[in-house]
Design an enzyme around this catalytic site. Structure first.
Site, PDB file in Angstrom:
ATOM      1  N   PRO A  16      16.588   3.516   2.465  1.00 52.96           N
ATOM      2  CA  PRO A  16      17.205   4.758   2.032  1.00 52.96           C
ATOM      3  C   PRO A  16      16.280   5.651   0.946  1.00 52.96           C
ATOM      4  O   PRO A  16      15.905   4.897   0.092  1.00 52.96           O
ATOM      5  CB  PRO A  16      18.358   4.173   1.504  1.00 52.96           C
ATOM      6  N   GLU A  17      16.301   6.727   1.283  1.00 54.92           N
ATOM      7  CA  GLU A  17      15.829   7.628   0.166  1.00 54.92           C
ATOM      8  C   GLU A  17      17.372   8.436  -0.434  1.00 54.92           C
ATOM      9  O   GLU A  17      18.230   8.075   0.140  1.00 54.92           O
ATOM     10  CB  GLU A  17      15.104   8.442   0.738  1.00 54.92           C
TER      11      GLU A  17
ATOM     12  N   LYS B  39      17.378   6.469  -6.109  1.00 59.67           N
ATOM     13  CA  LYS B  39      17.802   5.486  -5.065  1.00 59.67           C
ATOM     14  C   LYS B  39      18.796   4.509  -5.327  1.00 59.67           C
ATOM     15  O   LYS B  39      19.179   3.825  -4.485  1.00 59.67           O
ATOM     16  CB  LYS B  39      16.560   5.122  -4.401  1.00 59.67           C
TER      17      LYS B  39
ATOM     18  N   HIS C 135      22.708 -11.687   7.847  1.00 54.32           N
ATOM     19  CA  HIS C 135      22.105 -11.266   6.572  1.00 54.32           C
ATOM     20  C   HIS C 135      22.913 -10.570   5.544  1.00 54.32           C
ATOM     21  O   HIS C 135      22.517  -9.813   4.936  1.00 54.32           O
ATOM     22  CB  HIS C 135      21.116 -10.205   7.091  1.00 54.32           C
TER      23      HIS C 135
ATOM     24  N   ARG D 100      15.473  -7.936   4.973  1.00 56.33           N
ATOM     25  CA  ARG D 100      14.337  -8.355   4.474  1.00 56.33           C
ATOM     26  C   ARG D 100      14.684  -8.970   3.081  1.00 56.33           C
ATOM     27  O   ARG D 100      13.724  -9.166   2.376  1.00 56.33           O
ATOM     28  CB  ARG D 100      13.299  -7.358   4.495  1.00 56.33           C
TER      29      ARG D 100
ATOM     30  N   ARG E 204      -0.749  15.674 -13.048  1.00 58.33           N
ATOM     31  CA  ARG E 204      -1.122  14.354 -12.019  1.00 58.33           C
ATOM     32  C   ARG E 204      -2.328  14.792 -11.527  1.00 58.33           C
ATOM     33  O   ARG E 204      -2.646  15.737 -10.544  1.00 58.33           O
ATOM     34  CB  ARG E 204      -0.021  14.011 -10.983  1.00 58.33           C
TER      35      ARG E 204
ATOM     36  N   ARG F 275       1.099   4.301   1.912  1.00 55.09           N
ATOM     37  CA  ARG F 275       1.841   4.376   2.753  1.00 55.09           C
ATOM     38  C   ARG F 275       1.456   5.505   4.009  1.00 55.09           C
ATOM     39  O   ARG F 275       0.662   6.320   3.695  1.00 55.09           O
ATOM     40  CB  ARG F 275       2.886   5.263   2.189  1.00 55.09           C
TER      41      ARG F 275
END
Length: 269
Positions: A2-3, A57, A91, A109, A150, A259
């Site tokens: 999820p974002e 998040k 899970h 996970r 940046r 990524r």
DNA sequence: GACAACCTGACC
DNA sequence: GGTCAGGTTGTC
């Protein structure tokens, strides 16, 4: 998984369904999902849920006992509401029971975590205190100033939660495509005009994704266990080798900041 | 920066 | 067997 749009979808679902409910029971299935001290059963029974909130998040569940349960779903975490007494899915690590329903936290996970903190101290938690401005709330001016400073690929800057909170791998790729910016482009070298456009594209993509109830690529489901539909509107994410919808060029995949990054080599510069 | 680590599962 | 996966953190 999820974002920002997926977390926002879950938070809205939960606010609509169980805000105001009283906790009747807790099942601690996997103690290791708790980051800190596990709250005693007695401290939670009969406590009311005031409201859910999204921070980046993170999902915050504010309780009437002056405490907050913080949940991060990481890659495969799920937060769903189920009817009472049904067998929990594989899970499942935590079940909170209410009158007439159960809140299940599951995570294949086990990267996700749950934390129990005093509400006035939520903002002091290390993982919250370091968050930058929310991707949907940041102003164009603040965005440009932060990005301009940046000296790294724009994609890496956008993924950095301490710069802007909420964007992840799908929505950085989609926003950069909408803004015609190549993900590997050095952030400091992008013009003010193009950063202004990127700021607008991020907002548009996130809002549309929220309207579509998020992207379900493999694991994401909303608060009632249903998939989102924004994966049907992805322009580049997961489309390696397929044709760009704008120009027909094959979508490329490169690695940035560790990524997968998908982009159109013709449309994005 | 690049990389490994944390985990399980899907797919080739 | 190897690769990859919506995230983050810690290490060279």
């Amino acid at each position: 998984m999820p974002e920002l749009p997926e977390v926002e979808t879950i938070v809205r679902d939960m606010n609509g369904e169980i805000s105001g409910s009283r906790i009747e029971n807790i099942e601690y299935i996997t103690p290791s999902v708790w980051r800190g001290k596990i709250p005693g059963r007695k401290s939670l029974i009969a406590v009311r849920i005031i409201e859910f909130q999204r921070l980046g998040k993170h999902i915050l569940m504010h309780l009437s006992n002056n405490h907050t349960i913080v949940i991060h779903l990481k890659m495969t975490g799920r937060l769903t509401l189920q009817g009472p007494g049904l067998k929990p899915a594989r899970h499942t690590h935590l079940i909170i029971e209410f009158n007439g329903g159960e809140l299940h936290f599951s995570d294949i996970r086990r990267f996700g975590f749950i934390d129990y903190v005093k509400t006035p101290e939520v903002m002091d938690a290390r993982y919250i205190a370091c968050l930058g401005s929310d991707a949907l709330k940041i102003s164009a001016n603040e965005f440009i100033a932060l990005i301009k400073s940046r000296n790294r690929p724009i994609k890496a800057a956008l993924l950095d939660q301490t710069v802007i909170a909420g964007l992840g791998n799908i929505y950085t790729d989609e926003a950069l495509f909408q803004a015609n910016i190549k993900p590997s482009r050095k952030a400091s070298k992008i013009s003010q005009t193009r950063l202004m456009a990127l700021h607008r594209c991020i907002r548009i993509v996130l809002r549309r994704a929220i309207s579509a109830r998020g992207s379900s690529v493999s694991d994401f489901v909303d608060g009632s266990g249903k998939k989102g539909t924004y994966q049907n509107h992805h322009k580049v994410y997961g489309r390696t080798g397929e044709m760009c919808f704008n120009c027909g060029t094959n979508i490329k995949r490169i690695i940035i900041a560790g990524r997968s990054s998908h982009y159109c080599p013709r449309c994005q510069r």
